[in-house]
Design a protein around this motif. Structure first.
Motif, short mmCIF file in Angstrom:
data_model
loop_
_atom_site.label_atom_id
_atom_site.label_comp_id
_atom_site.label_asym_id
_atom_site.label_seq_id
_atom_site.Cartn_x
_atom_site.Cartn_y
_atom_site.Cartn_z
N ASP A 54 25.96 -73.22 38.88
CA ASP A 54 25.16 -74.08 39.74
C ASP A 54 25.08 -73.51 41.16
O ASP A 54 24.02 -73.52 41.78
CB ASP A 54 25.76 -75.49 39.78
N ILE A 55 26.21 -73.05 41.65
CA ILE A 55 26.23 -72.44 42.98
C ILE A 55 25.38 -71.17 43.00
O ILE A 55 24.59 -70.94 43.91
CB ILE A 55 27.67 -72.13 43.42
N PHE A 56 25.53 -70.35 41.94
CA PHE A 56 24.75 -69.10 41.87
C PHE A 56 23.26 -69.39 41.87
O PHE A 56 22.48 -68.72 42.55
CB PHE A 56 25.15 -68.33 40.61
N ALA A 57 22.83 -70.38 41.10
CA ALA A 57 21.41 -70.73 41.02
C ALA A 57 20.85 -71.12 42.37
O ALA A 57 19.77 -70.68 42.78
CB ALA A 57 21.20 -71.86 40.01
N SER A 58 21.60 -71.93 43.10
CA SER A 58 21.15 -72.40 44.41
C SER A 58 21.07 -71.26 45.42
O SER A 58 20.07 -71.09 46.12
CB SER A 58 22.09 -73.50 44.92
N VAL A 59 22.13 -70.46 45.46
CA VAL A 59 22.19 -69.38 46.44
C VAL A 59 21.19 -68.26 46.10
O VAL A 59 20.59 -67.66 46.99
CB VAL A 59 23.62 -68.83 46.55
N LEU A 60 21.01 -67.98 44.81
CA LEU A 60 20.05 -66.95 44.41
C LEU A 60 18.64 -67.32 44.85
O LEU A 60 17.90 -66.49 45.37
CB LEU A 60 20.10 -66.75 42.90
#
Length: 357
Positions: free
Chosen positions: A114-120
């Motif tokens: 979830d964090i990766f998706a947002s930051v990406l």
């Protein structure tokens, strides 16, 4: 996170300097008064936006010192209001490549999908705004859960190795200019002949039915970062136990759609034996021996195949000093400062192994 707007009647933005402090968005903001970008707002209005409180699992996985101006619109007391607002953006840890692109640091990628998706998503928007081009995302095996997220965002597969998958994203709207994956595999074959005019030959344990019973020269593939002249010496040693010295590249074949739609380069090399005792590699080789050159050439499979026969004809011509192959010369180019191997022969070359009649 809190987004604050500036009175449009008095301020115009031309440049700003961000300095760490405990004030608005952890920075100090200074506005110049001579710019052309207007910041519109209604006096005293503060817009607030919520942000998840989840912490990042890698402290260095994102950069917190990036800010962007977002367009906004609102309605106050029946009046429309629009303009720009300042907000901070989380960006993945990355470095610039030499072609105006981005190399994402695989060691600091968040493990949480979830964090990766947002930051990406934020990172791609940030890099596109900055005029960046290709984005390289190397995903280690242990972070394979992030692959579907990258695909959904628009990343494409580039290549894969045992330990990682490389993905790419082209930011500009024009056609992608990123280089494609490697297009070739490189094979080598060793023509080893001794003072008795005998050729070192092998029979492989696993071969196509059409090649059953064929005595052939030792062959194999060049490893990553391995030279042709050292790779063939290694392959001959592994398959037969014979130590050899590289002499020349006699010829090479170029074929296409050989394996996984890749092209194939196969280099036939002349080698000088430095030992005689054969020790067969039981994993790959059924048998190995020294075979008289005449009997080797007379094999029906050699005589029936134009490619095999031509290679043997070239090697025989070389033994009769009617042909010269390519010897190796190692040189450093000022273009990249790296040691490279250049294969060539000239009649006047004093270092050449080949002396024609």
């Amino acid at each position: 996170m809190e987004l604050k707007l500036v009175d449009s009647k008095s301020l115009f933005l031309s440049n700003f300097e961000l300095m760490k402090s405990s004030s608005f968005l952890d920075t100090k903001l200074r506005f110049g008064l001579t710019g052309t970008h207007k910041l519109c707002s209604c006096r005293g209005v503060v817009l607030k936006a919520s942000r998840s409180s989840a912490s990042y699992d890698a402290a260095s996985s994102v950069s917190k010192e990036n800010f962007i101006l977002d367009e906004f619109s609102c309605q106050i007391n029946g009046k429309n209001c629009s303009g720009l607002c300042l907000r901070d953006v989380r960006v993945l840890d990355a470095s610039d490549d030499e072609y105006g692109g981005i190399l994402i640091n695989p060691q600091t990628l968040p493990s949480n999908p979830d964090i990766f998706a947002s930051v990406l998503c934020e990172s791609l928007s940030h890099w596109k705004m900055k005029g960046k081009k290709g984005v390289w995302l190397k995903l280690p095996v242990e972070k394979c859960d992030l692959v579907p997220i990258a695909v959904k965002e628009g990343f494409q597969y580039h290549h894969a190795e045992r330990g990682y998958l490389m993905m790419t994203y082209w930011l500009p709207d024009d056609p992608c200019m990123l280089p494609s994956n490697a297009s070739h595999q490189v094979g080598v074959g060793g023509f080893v002949i001794n003072d008795k005019n005998e050729v070192l030959v092998v029979q492989e344990k696993h071969s196509a039915p059409a090649l059953s019973g064929l005595w052939k020269i030792p062959t194999g593939f060049i490893l990553e970062s391995e030279e042709i002249f050292t790779g063939i010496v290694r392959e001959v040693k592994e398959e037969t136990g014979i130590d050899t010295e590289f002499v020349e590249v006699m010829a090479f074949r170029h074929a296409h759609n050989v394996a996984f739609e890749k092209s194939d380069l196969f280099f036939v090399c002349l080698l000088r034996p430095l030992s005689t005792r054969i020790a067969v590699d039981d994993l790959e080789i059924q048998a190995a021996k020294w075979m008289p050159l005449v009997k080797f050439v007379e094999q029906p499979l050699i005589q029936a195949d134009s490619m095999f026969k031509k290679v043997i004809d070239i090697c025989i011509a070389r033994l009769g000093k009617r042909y010269c192959g390519l010897s190796v010369h190692q040189l450093v180019s000022t273009f990249d400062g790296k040691l490279s191997s250049l294969y060539f022969n000239t009649v006047e070359d004093s270092d050449s192994n080949c002396k024609t009649n």
